[in-house]
Design an enzyme around this catalytic site. Sequence first.
Site, PDB file in Angstrom:
ATOM      1  N   GLN A  53      -1.736  -4.681  10.661  1.00  0.00           N
ATOM      2  CA  GLN A  53      -0.783  -5.525  11.382  1.00  0.00           C
ATOM      3  C   GLN A  53      -1.454  -6.239  12.550  1.00  0.00           C
ATOM      4  OE1 GLN A  53       2.730  -3.365  12.563  1.00  0.00           O
ATOM      5  NE2 GLN A  53       3.185  -2.685  10.489  1.00  0.00           N
ATOM      6  N   ASP A 106      -1.050  -0.032  10.524  1.00  0.00           N
ATOM      7  CA  ASP A 106      -1.015  -0.431  11.937  1.00  0.00           C
ATOM      8  C   ASP A 106      -2.218  -1.300  12.286  1.00  0.00           C
ATOM      9  OD1 ASP A 106       1.367   0.989  12.454  1.00  0.00           O
ATOM     10  OD2 ASP A 106       0.252   2.852  12.676  1.00  0.00           O
ATOM     11  N   GLY A 160       0.809  -1.213   0.000  1.00  0.00           N
ATOM     12  CA  GLY A 160       0.000   0.000   0.000  1.00  0.00           C
ATOM     13  C   GLY A 160       0.834   1.251   0.000  1.00  0.00           C
ATOM     14  N   HIS A 207       7.596   1.244  11.237  1.00  0.00           N
ATOM     15  CA  HIS A 207       6.889   2.087  12.197  1.00  0.00           C
ATOM     16  C   HIS A 207       6.924   1.342  13.532  1.00  0.00           C
ATOM     17  CE1 HIS A 207       4.384   5.195  13.650  1.00  0.00           C
ATOM     18  NE2 HIS A 207       3.198   4.694  13.377  1.00  0.00           N
ATOM     19  N   GLU A 245       3.628  29.746  -2.806  1.00  0.00           N
ATOM     20  CA  GLU A 245       4.959  30.330  -2.635  1.00  0.00           C
ATOM     21  C   GLU A 245       5.792  29.528  -1.641  1.00  0.00           C
ATOM     22  OE1 GLU A 245       7.159  34.601  -1.630  1.00  0.00           O
ATOM     23  OE2 GLU A 245       4.974  34.501  -1.776  1.00  0.00           O
ATOM     24  N   ASP A 258       7.144  10.232  15.345  1.00  0.00           N
ATOM     25  CA  ASP A 258       6.395  10.102  14.104  1.00  0.00           C
ATOM     26  C   ASP A 258       4.943  10.544  14.277  1.00  0.00           C
ATOM     27  OD1 ASP A 258       6.503   9.059  11.276  1.00  0.00           O
ATOM     28  OD2 ASP A 258       4.862   7.849  12.038  1.00  0.00           O
ATOM     29  N   SER A 267      13.598  39.502   0.783  1.00  0.00           N
ATOM     30  CA  SER A 267      13.635  40.956   0.907  1.00  0.00           C
ATOM     31  C   SER A 267      13.823  41.348   2.369  1.00  0.00           C
ATOM     32  CB  SER A 267      12.329  41.561   0.383  1.00  0.00           C
ATOM     33  OG  SER A 267      11.252  41.289   1.262  1.00  0.00           O
ATOM     34  N   GLN A 281       4.043   2.036   2.006  1.00  0.00           N
ATOM     35  CA  GLN A 281       5.490   1.839   1.948  1.00  0.00           C
ATOM     36  C   GLN A 281       5.892   0.648   1.090  1.00  0.00           C
ATOM     37  OE1 GLN A 281       8.308   3.298   3.021  1.00  0.00           O
ATOM     38  NE2 GLN A 281       7.280   5.085   3.903  1.00  0.00           N
ATOM     39  N   GLU A 334       3.395  13.757  12.356  1.00  0.00           N
ATOM     40  CA  GLU A 334       2.273  13.635  11.421  1.00  0.00           C
ATOM     41  C   GLU A 334       1.114  14.537  11.823  1.00  0.00           C
ATOM     42  OE1 GLU A 334       2.988   8.945  10.184  1.00  0.00           O
ATOM     43  OE2 GLU A 334       1.567   9.483  11.760  1.00  0.00           O
TER      44      GLU A 334
END
Length: 347
Positions: free
Chosen positions: A103, A100, A39, A124, A248, A208, A270, A41, A212
């Site tokens: 898992q 997670d 998915g 992770h 920007e 982490d 500037s 990673q 996030e």
Amino acid sequence: MAKINFGGVEENVVIREEFPIEKAREVLKDEVIAILGYGVQGPGQALNLKDNGFEVIIGQRKDSKSWDKAVEDGFVPGETLFPIEEACDKATVIQYLLSDAGQIAAWETIKPYLTKGKALYFSHGFGITYKDRSGIIPPDDIDVILVAPKGSGTSLRRMFLEGRGLNSSYAIHQDATGRAWERVIALGIGIGSGYLFETDFKSEVYSDLTGERGTLMGAIQGIFAAQYDVLRSKGHSPSEAFNETVEELTQSLMPLVAENGMDWMYANCSTTAQRGALDWWKKFRDATKPVFNELYESVATGEEAQRSIDSNSQPDYRVKLEAELKELRESEMWQAGKEVRKLRPES
């Protein structure tokens, strides 16, 4: 291993010059690396390892979008693409790259295949750190290691194809074989890390989750929205408000910060911009620091972990997620952004 010193804190860092890809291949020459989860990673890590000459197989549920994606990426059913159980059985290194919540759901399925001498790899620290909530407790006779790229799998792959590397952290939770260090570093180099800095599972997940929810995604979206809304309420057009809030920053200023640091970017703006930035940054720091302290405590107590587990385990999670993403996507600010992006000149 190189050592660097920041503010009196000595850190261990591994760079590719001292642990080249040839050495990584030698360390892992007899290993079969199974990527579980294709998915976020999974694709980047799997393809980078494959292109770097490692033996990589994919473990994925059949008849899923991720299975089809792996086939599109060149993995062959029955040769390099297998159901999860079969991939785990064949592997000596199991890269556990499911979400997670995924898992937690798959843990009982893969646990019988975590036999003596294998390595269980995470990107992770969630499942191990919050083991009382996740139920993920590996057996004592395997290596438990982590390589966490500091970016998305898409960025990892893109930078690899450009000949660059994405920085990663690494950690060893359990060294049963005496080879955990060389295994984790070889895998980190293999997936395309620029350099690797040492951490532990708890520190990785605490930083982490904070990042996030903070400056990487949550806080930055909140700040974007606040400034955009103020500009619009004062009569500025959507295009002007978006350009001054997002365009920007992302297209001009952040690349300069990435290359040379914030002070260099300030020095090359500037004098009016310099003065304003120097006068106002501490006000924003002081205003937001209490929120970051609250956020970190929520991570440390496990409250954020439990909220994620409860939410992401719901059967209608994807439906609810899409509704929340739709709200962002259809907001005026990001609709303005969509139109502004169309006006960028072709590179």
